[in-house]
Design a protein around this motif. Structure first.
Motif, PDB file in Angstrom:
ATOM      1  N   THR A 111     -28.595  -1.716 -34.632  1.00 38.92           N
ATOM      2  CA  THR A 111     -28.787  -3.170 -34.597  1.00 38.92           C
ATOM      3  C   THR A 111     -28.405  -3.731 -33.236  1.00 38.92           C
ATOM      4  OG1 THR A 111     -28.327  -3.319 -36.969  1.00 38.92           O
ATOM      5  CG2 THR A 111     -28.165  -5.357 -35.690  1.00 38.92           C
ATOM      6  N   ILE A 112     -27.296  -3.248 -32.681  1.00 39.69           N
ATOM      7  CA  ILE A 112     -26.856  -3.725 -31.365  1.00 39.69           C
ATOM      8  C   ILE A 112     -27.876  -3.333 -30.300  1.00 39.69           C
ATOM      9  CG2 ILE A 112     -25.106  -3.420 -29.557  1.00 39.69           C
ATOM     10  CD1 ILE A 112     -23.015  -3.257 -31.783  1.00 39.69           C
ATOM     11  N   GLU A 113     -28.426  -2.132 -30.393  1.00 42.57           N
ATOM     12  CA  GLU A 113     -29.449  -1.705 -29.434  1.00 42.57           C
ATOM     13  C   GLU A 113     -30.692  -2.585 -29.530  1.00 42.57           C
ATOM     14  OE1 GLU A 113     -29.307   0.498 -26.927  1.00 42.57           O
ATOM     15  OE2 GLU A 113     -27.182   0.577 -27.463  1.00 42.57           O
ATOM     16  N   THR A 114     -31.058  -2.971 -30.755  1.00 46.08           N
ATOM     17  CA  THR A 114     -32.210  -3.865 -30.954  1.00 46.08           C
ATOM     18  C   THR A 114     -31.954  -5.221 -30.316  1.00 46.08           C
ATOM     19  OG1 THR A 114     -32.780  -2.764 -33.029  1.00 46.08           O
ATOM     20  CG2 THR A 114     -33.680  -4.970 -32.683  1.00 46.08           C
ATOM     21  N   ILE A 115     -30.738  -5.739 -30.495  1.00 43.88           N
ATOM     22  CA  ILE A 115     -30.367  -7.031 -29.901  1.00 43.88           C
ATOM     23  C   ILE A 115     -30.402  -6.951 -28.380  1.00 43.88           C
ATOM     24  CG2 ILE A 115     -28.468  -8.673 -29.617  1.00 43.88           C
ATOM     25  CD1 ILE A 115     -27.667  -7.979 -32.531  1.00 43.88           C
ATOM     26  N   LYS A 116     -29.872  -5.865 -27.826  1.00 46.80           N
ATOM     27  CA  LYS A 116     -29.877  -5.678 -26.372  1.00 46.80           C
ATOM     28  C   LYS A 116     -31.307  -5.640 -25.831  1.00 46.80           C
ATOM     29  CE  LYS A 116     -27.335  -2.275 -24.943  1.00 46.80           C
ATOM     30  NZ  LYS A 116     -26.661  -0.948 -25.004  1.00 46.80           N
ATOM     31  N   THR A 122     -28.319  -4.944 -20.579  1.00 45.24           N
ATOM     32  CA  THR A 122     -27.718  -3.636 -20.391  1.00 45.24           C
ATOM     33  C   THR A 122     -26.361  -3.640 -21.104  1.00 45.24           C
ATOM     34  OG1 THR A 122     -26.567  -4.306 -18.375  1.00 45.24           O
ATOM     35  CG2 THR A 122     -28.811  -3.420 -18.118  1.00 45.24           C
ATOM     36  N   ASP A 123     -25.691  -2.482 -21.146  1.00 43.53           N
ATOM     37  CA  ASP A 123     -24.337  -2.426 -21.724  1.00 43.53           C
ATOM     38  C   ASP A 123     -23.415  -3.385 -20.984  1.00 43.53           C
ATOM     39  OD1 ASP A 123     -24.987  -0.597 -23.658  1.00 43.53           O
ATOM     40  OD2 ASP A 123     -24.384   1.150 -22.485  1.00 43.53           O
ATOM     41  N   GLU A 124     -23.569  -3.406 -19.658  1.00 46.22           N
ATOM     42  CA  GLU A 124     -22.716  -4.271 -18.840  1.00 46.22           C
ATOM     43  C   GLU A 124     -22.998  -5.749 -19.133  1.00 46.22           C
ATOM     44  OE1 GLU A 124     -19.727  -5.300 -16.426  1.00 46.22           O
ATOM     45  OE2 GLU A 124     -20.246  -3.238 -17.015  1.00 46.22           O
ATOM     46  N   ASP A 125     -24.284  -6.092 -19.304  1.00 45.61           N
ATOM     47  CA  ASP A 125     -24.649  -7.476 -19.636  1.00 45.61           C
ATOM     48  C   ASP A 125     -24.017  -7.899 -20.951  1.00 45.61           C
ATOM     49  OD1 ASP A 125     -26.261  -7.787 -17.392  1.00 45.61           O
ATOM     50  OD2 ASP A 125     -28.037  -7.016 -18.426  1.00 45.61           O
ATOM     51  N   LEU A 126     -24.049  -7.016 -21.945  1.00 50.40           N
ATOM     52  CA  LEU A 126     -23.484  -7.339 -23.253  1.00 50.40           C
ATOM     53  C   LEU A 126     -21.983  -7.536 -23.159  1.00 50.40           C
ATOM     54  CD1 LEU A 126     -23.748  -7.726 -26.286  1.00 50.40           C
ATOM     55  CD2 LEU A 126     -23.598  -5.236 -26.563  1.00 50.40           C
ATOM     56  N   LEU A 130     -19.835 -10.891 -23.973  1.00 58.13           N
ATOM     57  CA  LEU A 130     -18.725 -10.920 -24.932  1.00 58.13           C
ATOM     58  C   LEU A 130     -17.451 -11.460 -24.290  1.00 58.13           C
ATOM     59  CD1 LEU A 130     -19.268  -7.555 -26.861  1.00 58.13           C
ATOM     60  CD2 LEU A 130     -19.919  -9.866 -27.542  1.00 58.13           C
ATOM     61  N   GLU A 131     -17.255 -11.141 -23.022  1.00 59.59           N
ATOM     62  CA  GLU A 131     -16.084 -11.672 -22.304  1.00 59.59           C
ATOM     63  C   GLU A 131     -16.156 -13.195 -22.214  1.00 59.59           C
ATOM     64  OE1 GLU A 131     -15.720  -9.856 -18.493  1.00 59.59           O
ATOM     65  OE2 GLU A 131     -15.373  -7.845 -19.308  1.00 59.59           O
ATOM     66  N   GLN A 132     -17.364 -13.698 -21.944  1.00 65.78           N
ATOM     67  CA  GLN A 132     -17.544 -15.159 -21.858  1.00 65.78           C
ATOM     68  C   GLN A 132     -17.276 -15.822 -23.207  1.00 65.78           C
ATOM     69  OE1 GLN A 132     -21.559 -15.473 -20.457  1.00 65.78           O
ATOM     70  NE2 GLN A 132     -21.052 -15.026 -18.325  1.00 65.78           N
ATOM     71  N   GLU A 133     -17.550 -15.089 -24.297  1.00 67.32           N
ATOM     72  CA  GLU A 133     -17.331 -15.614 -25.636  1.00 67.32           C
ATOM     73  C   GLU A 133     -15.940 -15.299 -26.164  1.00 67.32           C
ATOM     74  OE1 GLU A 133     -19.620 -17.462 -27.426  1.00 67.32           O
ATOM     75  OE2 GLU A 133     -20.733 -17.459 -25.534  1.00 67.32           O
ATOM     76  N   ASN A 134     -15.097 -14.700 -25.284  1.00 65.99           N
ATOM     77  CA  ASN A 134     -13.734 -14.303 -25.680  1.00 65.99           C
ATOM     78  C   ASN A 134     -13.754 -13.416 -26.934  1.00 65.99           C
ATOM     79  OD1 ASN A 134     -12.390 -15.817 -23.624  1.00 65.99           O
ATOM     80  ND2 ASN A 134     -12.763 -17.685 -24.822  1.00 65.99           N
ATOM     81  N   MET A 135     -14.638 -12.440 -26.924  1.00 69.13           N
ATOM     82  CA  MET A 135     -14.810 -11.551 -28.067  1.00 69.13           C
ATOM     83  C   MET A 135     -14.757 -10.100 -27.612  1.00 69.13           C
ATOM     84  SD  MET A 135     -18.060 -11.452 -30.719  1.00 69.13           S
ATOM     85  CE  MET A 135     -17.982 -13.225 -30.967  1.00 69.13           C
ATOM     86  N   THR A 136     -14.020  -9.279 -28.336  1.00 68.07           N
ATOM     87  CA  THR A 136     -13.969  -7.856 -28.022  1.00 68.07           C
ATOM     88  C   THR A 136     -15.181  -7.170 -28.641  1.00 68.07           C
ATOM     89  OG1 THR A 136     -12.736  -7.251 -30.003  1.00 68.07           O
ATOM     90  CG2 THR A 136     -11.442  -7.948 -28.067  1.00 68.07           C
ATOM     91  N   MET A 137     -15.437  -5.937 -28.210  1.00 69.66           N
ATOM     92  CA  MET A 137     -16.547  -5.182 -28.772  1.00 69.66           C
ATOM     93  C   MET A 137     -16.307  -4.902 -30.252  1.00 69.66           C
ATOM     94  SD  MET A 137     -19.515  -3.852 -28.500  1.00 69.66           S
ATOM     95  CE  MET A 137     -19.892  -3.781 -26.748  1.00 69.66           C
TER      96      MET A 137
END
Length: 330
Positions: A111-116, A122-126, A130-137
């Protein structure tokens, strides 16, 4: 989603104890840290959960510069809507648990790959997002897990029970000729004669009489295009008054009424329009071929399915609410 609690007596007492940060002096005001805002069967919704969900909406409202009363009204409405959404989520989560629905890590990864892919991430973009949203992986994966499970519950409770029949598809196809039927276009020419600004009745009648003479000459067999070149004051006069093709719905109502029922080669009555006095000539009626039902069957089925899903899901949630113990604590 916030931490879920079992609604037993010890849990209620423990939660209510969190209402005060500490024992204050007699003159100090106690600070509310958290409290229950809703009870949904055996679960609770905390004020902190509600505030977290409301935060981006409240920030957007406050940035619009509304007066204080309107701002408060809008924030209260958002609070109601989000609290209802949280109640629905608690109910669906309880149904997920009751039905023992599961999703494994591989499905989360997919699902995460589909969203990306959909967002060209890219992994780095995601990770940056997430950092901007203050959310961990890990938090993000938990959120995706919740969404996948809820989608699976909808499939289980709603979608799997919906059947779209061929009769329903045919009925939708027949009732939407503007989408699937052929297009009818009217090829028009015009002759325009302008009238003076703020004309007298006599001036207007003089122009109208000249137009009536032209209409008679056309009916007697003279070429509309040639008469347009000679007498029309329209910008299209050099092209014999050729206006091009139009669908009926794009024309002004008065012109529609004048053209309706005409056959190619017919001319309208003299029309008094904003541009001046005009004659319209129907050069041709061109009809394009419609889409065969077999070519759009899957598209219609998807449309009908989405409409039914929305209605069934709302109905299912209402039933679930009616069978549940829900208490909103203001």
């Amino acid at each position: 989603m916030g931490i879920r609690y079992r609604l037993v007596l010890a849990g209620i007492v423990a939660t209510l104890m969190l209402v005060f940060a500490a024992t204050a002096t007699a003159s100090a005001a106690a600070e509310v840290i958290d409290r229950i805002v809703a009870v949904v069967n055996e679960d609770i919704i905390l004020l902190s959960e509600l505030k977290e969900r409301m935060a981006p909406f409240v920030q957007r409202i406050r940035s619009q510069g509304y007066d204080l009363e309107k701002e408060r009204t809008m924030i209260f409405k958002v609070r109601e809507e989000i609290l209802n959404r949280l109640v629905d989520e608690k109910l669906t989560d309880q149904e997920i648990k009751r039905n023992d629905l599961q999703v494994d890590d591989t499905q989360i990864d997919n699902t995460i790959e589909t969203i990306k892919k959909a967002n060209s991430f890219t992994d780095e973009d995601l990770r940056r997002f997430l950092e901007q949203e203050n959310m961990t992986m890990d938090q993000y994966r938990d959120k995706i897990r919740e969404q996948v499970l809820r989608s699976r519950l909808v499939n289980y409770e709603v979608k799997s029970k919906i059947v779209i029949t061929d009769e329903e598809i045919q009925s939708y196809y027949d009732s939407h000729p503007e989408i699937y039927g052929g297009k009818t276009r009217y090829h028009l020419r015009n002759i325009l004669m302008m009238v003076p600004e703020n004309p007298t009745d006599e001036e207007k009648e003089t122009v109208k009489a000249r137009m009536q003479i032209l209409r008679t000459r056309i009916q007697q067999g003279e070429s509309f295009a040639e008469l347009a070149k000679a007498f029309s004051q329209s910008p299209t006069a050099g092209d014999g008054g050729d206006l091009g093709e139009f669908e009926m719905g794009t024309l002004a109502p008065r012109i529609q009424a004048a053209i309706e029922g005409l056959e190619p080669g017919d001319t309208t009555e003299v029309l008094d329009t904003d541009a001046g006095l005009q004659l319209f000539y129907l050069e041709a009626i061109n009809r394009s071929e419609g889409k065969p039902i077999e070519s759009v069957k899957a598209e219609i089925q998807q449309k009908l399915f989405a409409e039914v899903v929305d209605k069934k899901f709302v109905s299912w949630l209402e039933t679930l609410r009616s069978q549940s113990h829900i208490k909103i604590i203001n």
